[in-house]
Design a protein around this motif. Structure first.
Motif, PDB file in Angstrom:
ATOM      1  N   UNK A   1      41.278  35.425   3.032  1.00  0.00           N
ATOM      2  CA  UNK A   1      42.336  35.929   2.324  1.00  0.00           C
ATOM      3  C   UNK A   1      43.335  34.713   2.330  1.00  0.00           C
ATOM      4  N   UNK A   2      44.492  35.043   1.497  1.00  0.00           N
ATOM      5  CA  UNK A   2      45.551  34.307   1.421  1.00  0.00           C
ATOM      6  C   UNK A   2      46.781  34.506   2.310  1.00  0.00           C
ATOM      7  N   UNK A   3      47.520  33.632   2.679  1.00  0.00           N
ATOM      8  CA  UNK A   3      48.610  34.104   3.447  1.00  0.00           C
ATOM      9  C   UNK A   3      49.601  35.345   2.942  1.00  0.00           C
ATOM     10  N   UNK A   4      50.003  34.926   1.854  1.00  0.00           N
ATOM     11  CA  UNK A   4      50.698  35.907   1.264  1.00  0.00           C
ATOM     12  C   UNK A   4      50.193  37.230   0.669  1.00  0.00           C
ATOM     13  N   UNK A   5      48.877  37.413   0.724  1.00  0.00           N
ATOM     14  CA  UNK A   5      48.457  38.871   0.069  1.00  0.00           C
ATOM     15  C   UNK A   5      48.683  39.895   1.080  1.00  0.00           C
ATOM     16  N   UNK A   6      48.840  41.016   0.292  1.00  0.00           N
ATOM     17  CA  UNK A   6      49.116  42.166   1.004  1.00  0.00           C
ATOM     18  C   UNK A   6      47.767  42.983   1.232  1.00  0.00           C
ATOM     19  N   UNK A   7      47.584  43.432   2.362  1.00  0.00           N
ATOM     20  CA  UNK A   7      46.315  44.248   2.524  1.00  0.00           C
ATOM     21  C   UNK A   7      46.740  45.659   2.269  1.00  0.00           C
ATOM     22  N   UNK A   8      45.368  46.358   2.157  1.00  0.00           N
ATOM     23  CA  UNK A   8      45.641  47.846   1.699  1.00  0.00           C
ATOM     24  C   UNK A   8      45.970  48.581   3.054  1.00  0.00           C
ATOM     25  N   UNK A   9      46.253  49.836   2.996  1.00  0.00           N
ATOM     26  CA  UNK A   9      46.577  50.533   4.103  1.00  0.00           C
ATOM     27  C   UNK A   9      45.567  51.301   4.279  1.00  0.00           C
ATOM     28  N   UNK A  10      45.121  51.372   5.808  1.00  0.00           N
ATOM     29  CA  UNK A  10      43.958  52.116   6.375  1.00  0.00           C
ATOM     30  C   UNK A  10      43.985  53.718   5.961  1.00  0.00           C
ATOM     31  N   UNK A  11      42.805  54.155   5.653  1.00  0.00           N
ATOM     32  CA  UNK A  11      42.714  55.669   5.447  1.00  0.00           C
ATOM     33  C   UNK A  11      43.156  56.472   6.565  1.00  0.00           C
ATOM     34  N   UNK A  12      43.286  56.002   7.780  1.00  0.00           N
ATOM     35  CA  UNK A  12      43.733  56.999   8.811  1.00  0.00           C
ATOM     36  C   UNK A  12      45.194  57.026   8.734  1.00  0.00           C
ATOM     37  N   UNK A  13      45.973  56.377   8.182  1.00  0.00           N
ATOM     38  CA  UNK A  13      47.360  56.417   8.139  1.00  0.00           C
ATOM     39  C   UNK A  13      47.700  57.649   7.285  1.00  0.00           C
ATOM     40  N   UNK A  14      48.776  58.537   7.900  1.00  0.00           N
ATOM     41  CA  UNK A  14      49.097  59.808   7.327  1.00  0.00           C
ATOM     42  C   UNK A  14      50.503  59.873   7.509  1.00  0.00           C
ATOM     43  N   UNK A  15      51.299  59.470   6.145  1.00  0.00           N
ATOM     44  CA  UNK A  15      52.508  59.802   6.451  1.00  0.00           C
ATOM     45  C   UNK A  15      53.167  60.858   6.797  1.00  0.00           C
ATOM     46  N   UNK A  16      52.688  61.995   6.576  1.00  0.00           N
ATOM     47  CA  UNK A  16      53.178  63.344   7.021  1.00  0.00           C
ATOM     48  C   UNK A  16      53.186  63.323   8.633  1.00  0.00           C
ATOM     49  N   UNK A  17      52.241  62.641   9.421  1.00  0.00           N
ATOM     50  CA  UNK A  17      52.117  62.735  10.825  1.00  0.00           C
ATOM     51  C   UNK A  17      53.188  61.621  11.400  1.00  0.00           C
ATOM     52  N   UNK A  18      54.113  61.234  10.829  1.00  0.00           N
ATOM     53  CA  UNK A  18      54.967  60.060  11.293  1.00  0.00           C
ATOM     54  C   UNK A  18      56.372  60.938  12.122  1.00  0.00           C
ATOM     55  N   UNK A  19      56.334  62.204  11.751  1.00  0.00           N
ATOM     56  CA  UNK A  19      57.229  62.944  12.285  1.00  0.00           C
ATOM     57  C   UNK A  19      56.871  63.867  13.433  1.00  0.00           C
ATOM     58  N   UNK A  20      55.520  63.577  14.015  1.00  0.00           N
ATOM     59  CA  UNK A  20      54.816  64.197  14.833  1.00  0.00           C
ATOM     60  C   UNK A  20      54.584  63.456  15.939  1.00  0.00           C
TER      61      UNK A  20
END
Length: 336
Positions: A1-20
């Motif tokens: 991959x290139x140095x500046x390329x953005x990766x996808x976000x893993x499926x397990x990440x749940x923004x709703x759980x950030x407050x828990x």
């Protein structure tokens, strides 16, 4: 991959759980991180030609979750963006350093340390000034003598007067009695679970352990900044807490330093200010290596009580004038 390329976000990440608060499934995430590195050809951090350090200041439950003691308004959304930033820029972040505000009950900024003429402690958010101590409105708790390693009430009283006088003379915030927070061994002391998970995922994928820096445990001084205490010596000139020289050297050795965390107006601002002072002493051009990730931090705001938003913005304008970069998660420059 290139140095500046953005990766996808893993499926397990749940923004709703950030407050828990929850338990990170380490073994499962470790296997996923290894697979992620293979799938996206993410090299070990030791192979990075440009070393980028991400410094996360006090991203702890005590400051970042609404039901905890010193919740910073905006911190949940800040940490949602921060987690996404870590995942999408996993290949560009060489190392993550986290600071942990670390306290016990009998510290100079907690209620147990002080009493009034009736032996009652001050309520949270009380400000204690030089005049308050000199006129006896607030006095240090004499029952703490043994635990503080002092021999007589007069020595403790003299230290209390010295401490608030030193704060005033140096232009620091006046002594504020904070709610009990970041208590060592308690849930509030821990990293926000979603951020811990992102840091662990980075550790395994990049084969670079996160560095943990504890601050704030000395009972006789405050430590908004991770780099140095608010008052560094006692009245006899003996050091209370040493300047964190090792961390300063490590931060300045990188090619880029990105800073995020809580609160923008306090621990982040004080840390950056201390770092800038060291930079200006050595080489002002080093400031150009520092990037302030402003959509991953918020100032202290308590409705009807205090609002440090304007003060934080003015301070960060000074950082920018000195050469530091004010960026967001959507404007981080990776191809310098």
């Amino acid at each position: 991959m290139t140095t500046g390329a953005e990766l996808p976000i893993p499926d397990f990440f749940d923004p709703a759980k950030v407050a828990q608060v929850w338990r990170v499934p380490y073994q499962e995430r470790a296997a996923q991180a290894r697979q992620w590195a293979q799938q996206y050809q993410i090299p070990p951090a030791s192979e990075d030609q440009q070393r980028t350090i991400l410094l996360l200041i006090d991203v702890q439950n005590t400051f970042c979750l609404p039901e905890f003691e010193l919740f910073v308004q905006g911190a949940v959304a800040d940490n949602q963006r921060l987690c996404r930033f870590i995942y999408t820029h996993l290949a560009q972040i060489s190392e993550i350093i986290v600071t942990l505000d670390t306290h016990t009950a009998a510290q100079i900024f907690h209620s147990l340390f002080w009493v009034d003429a009736h032996g009652e402690p001050p309520p949270p958010l009380t400000t204690i000034t030089v005049e308050d101590v000199e006129k006896g409105r607030w006095q240090p708790n004499p029952h703490l003598l043994t635990s503080l390693g002092m021999s007589d009430p007069e020595s403790l009283q003299a230290y209390a007067r010295y401490y608030v006088t030193r704060l005033a003379a140096s232009g620091k915030f006046p002594l504020t009695i904070w709610p009990y927070h970041s208590m060592l061994g308690g849930i509030g002391h821990a990293l926000v679970s979603a951020v811990e998970e992102a840091c662990f995922f980075h550790t395994v994928a990049r084969q670079q352990p996160a560095r943990i820096e504890l601050k704030g445990s000395h009972p006789l001084t405050e430590n908004y900044s991770v780099l140095r205490p608010e008052v560094s010596h006692d009245p006899q000139g003996r050091p209370l807490v040493s300047v964190n020289t090792a961390l300063i050297e490590h931060l300045l050795a990188g090619d880029r330093l990105i800073i995020a965390g809580q609160a923008k107006s306090h621990c982040v601002a004080w840390t950056v200010a201390d770092l800038l002072a060291e930079i200006q002493r050595r080489d002002p051009r080093l400031a150009q290596r520092v990037y302030l990730l402003e959509d991953c931090m918020s100032p202290v705001r308590v409705a009807g009580v205090v609002d440090f938003s304007e003060a934080a913005d003015a301070t960060f304008a000074e950082f920018a004038a000195a050469g530091m970069h004010r960026i967001t998660t959507t404007t981080a420059p990776w191809n310098l």
